[in-house]
Write a protein that holds these residues in place. Sequence first.
Motif, PDB file in Angstrom:
ATOM      1  N   UNK A 113     -13.236 -19.948 -40.590  1.00  0.00           N
ATOM      2  CA  UNK A 113     -13.524 -20.154 -42.014  1.00  0.00           C
ATOM      3  C   UNK A 113     -13.757 -18.837 -42.751  1.00  0.00           C
ATOM      4  N   UNK A 114     -13.986 -17.753 -42.019  1.00  0.00           N
ATOM      5  CA  UNK A 114     -14.156 -16.445 -42.662  1.00  0.00           C
ATOM      6  C   UNK A 114     -12.865 -15.980 -43.328  1.00  0.00           C
ATOM      7  N   UNK A 115     -11.751 -16.511 -42.881  1.00  0.00           N
ATOM      8  CA  UNK A 115     -10.431 -16.153 -43.406  1.00  0.00           C
ATOM      9  C   UNK A 115     -10.130 -14.668 -43.258  1.00  0.00           C
ATOM     10  N   UNK A 116     -10.770 -14.033 -42.304  1.00  0.00           N
ATOM     11  CA  UNK A 116     -10.510 -12.631 -42.013  1.00  0.00           C
ATOM     12  C   UNK A 116      -9.317 -12.562 -41.066  1.00  0.00           C
ATOM     13  N   UNK A 117      -8.359 -11.667 -41.323  1.00  0.00           N
ATOM     14  CA  UNK A 117      -7.176 -11.611 -40.460  1.00  0.00           C
ATOM     15  C   UNK A 117      -7.491 -11.143 -39.034  1.00  0.00           C
ATOM     16  N   UNK A 118      -8.490 -10.298 -38.884  1.00  0.00           N
ATOM     17  CA  UNK A 118      -8.858  -9.829 -37.559  1.00  0.00           C
ATOM     18  C   UNK A 118     -10.366  -9.970 -37.370  1.00  0.00           C
ATOM     19  N   UNK A 119     -10.732 -10.704 -36.330  1.00  0.00           N
ATOM     20  CA  UNK A 119     -12.137 -10.979 -36.051  1.00  0.00           C
ATOM     21  C   UNK A 119     -12.512 -10.184 -34.807  1.00  0.00           C
ATOM     22  N   UNK A 120     -13.524  -9.315 -34.962  1.00  0.00           N
ATOM     23  CA  UNK A 120     -13.933  -8.494 -33.823  1.00  0.00           C
ATOM     24  C   UNK A 120     -15.278  -8.957 -33.270  1.00  0.00           C
ATOM     25  N   UNK A 121     -15.684  -8.354 -32.163  1.00  0.00           N
ATOM     26  CA  UNK A 121     -16.901  -8.749 -31.464  1.00  0.00           C
ATOM     27  C   UNK A 121     -18.140  -8.553 -32.342  1.00  0.00           C
ATOM     28  N   UNK A 122     -18.176  -7.511 -33.149  1.00  0.00           N
ATOM     29  CA  UNK A 122     -19.337  -7.301 -34.025  1.00  0.00           C
ATOM     30  C   UNK A 122     -19.480  -8.441 -35.026  1.00  0.00           C
ATOM     31  N   UNK A 123     -18.367  -8.906 -35.568  1.00  0.00           N
ATOM     32  CA  UNK A 123     -18.409 -10.041 -36.489  1.00  0.00           C
ATOM     33  C   UNK A 123     -18.882 -11.292 -35.753  1.00  0.00           C
ATOM     34  N   UNK A 124     -18.394 -11.478 -34.544  1.00  0.00           N
ATOM     35  CA  UNK A 124     -18.791 -12.643 -33.753  1.00  0.00           C
ATOM     36  C   UNK A 124     -20.296 -12.630 -33.517  1.00  0.00           C
ATOM     37  N   UNK A 125     -20.850 -11.469 -33.192  1.00  0.00           N
ATOM     38  CA  UNK A 125     -22.292 -11.373 -32.942  1.00  0.00           C
ATOM     39  C   UNK A 125     -23.094 -11.861 -34.143  1.00  0.00           C
ATOM     40  N   UNK A 126     -22.710 -11.440 -35.340  1.00  0.00           N
ATOM     41  CA  UNK A 126     -23.441 -11.831 -36.545  1.00  0.00           C
ATOM     42  C   UNK A 126     -23.288 -13.318 -36.834  1.00  0.00           C
ATOM     43  N   UNK A 127     -22.093 -13.846 -36.640  1.00  0.00           N
ATOM     44  CA  UNK A 127     -21.890 -15.270 -36.896  1.00  0.00           C
ATOM     45  C   UNK A 127     -22.652 -16.106 -35.866  1.00  0.00           C
ATOM     46  N   UNK A 128     -22.709 -15.656 -34.618  1.00  0.00           N
ATOM     47  CA  UNK A 128     -23.509 -16.360 -33.610  1.00  0.00           C
ATOM     48  C   UNK A 128     -24.971 -16.408 -34.052  1.00  0.00           C
ATOM     49  N   UNK A 129     -25.496 -15.289 -34.538  1.00  0.00           N
ATOM     50  CA  UNK A 129     -26.875 -15.286 -35.023  1.00  0.00           C
ATOM     51  C   UNK A 129     -27.073 -16.331 -36.120  1.00  0.00           C
ATOM     52  N   UNK A 130     -26.125 -16.402 -37.047  1.00  0.00           N
ATOM     53  CA  UNK A 130     -26.244 -17.363 -38.144  1.00  0.00           C
ATOM     54  C   UNK A 130     -26.172 -18.798 -37.643  1.00  0.00           C
TER      55      UNK A 130
END
Length: 158
Positions: A113-130
């Motif tokens: 749903x972020x609609x980001x073309x490339x999702x990296x591990x740092x982004x995943x960490x923040x979304x997991x927290x949320x």
Amino acid sequence: MKENVLDVLMYLFETYIDADEEPEPNQNVLRGELVRAGFGSTEIDRALDWLDGLTENHDSLAFHPQTDSSTRVYSDVERERLDSHARGFILYLEQIGILSPTQREILVDRLLALESPDIDVEQIKWVVLMVLFSQPGQEMAYARMEDLVFEENTGLIH
């Protein structure tokens, strides 16, 4: 100022995570604060929609119960957006007990749903927290994930 939805979400998360205020601010209050912080209206709208999706009833996410020998098979769209490193990190979080299969599905849904073309591990960490923060009873998993997000040595072995 060029931000993406995750920048807006991270700003909100960092601003309100330690706030002692109850109840949670409504969308008009959040929108006003985000405008004052310099975020664009398009990103604000998308971030607020994303948050609505996080708190929606996730009973509609279809997955079959896992056994010890089960493996999550990602769809073509999911594999396109989540590279092998990202999928491996999600598996690692499941293996160490931070994510349940249901939480993994919510995570994948919110990452796409972020609609980001490339999702990296740092982004995943923040979304997991949320994701973990939005669910009651996940304090221990949240604390463990917070350690992973803020640890200095990012060379995790999985």
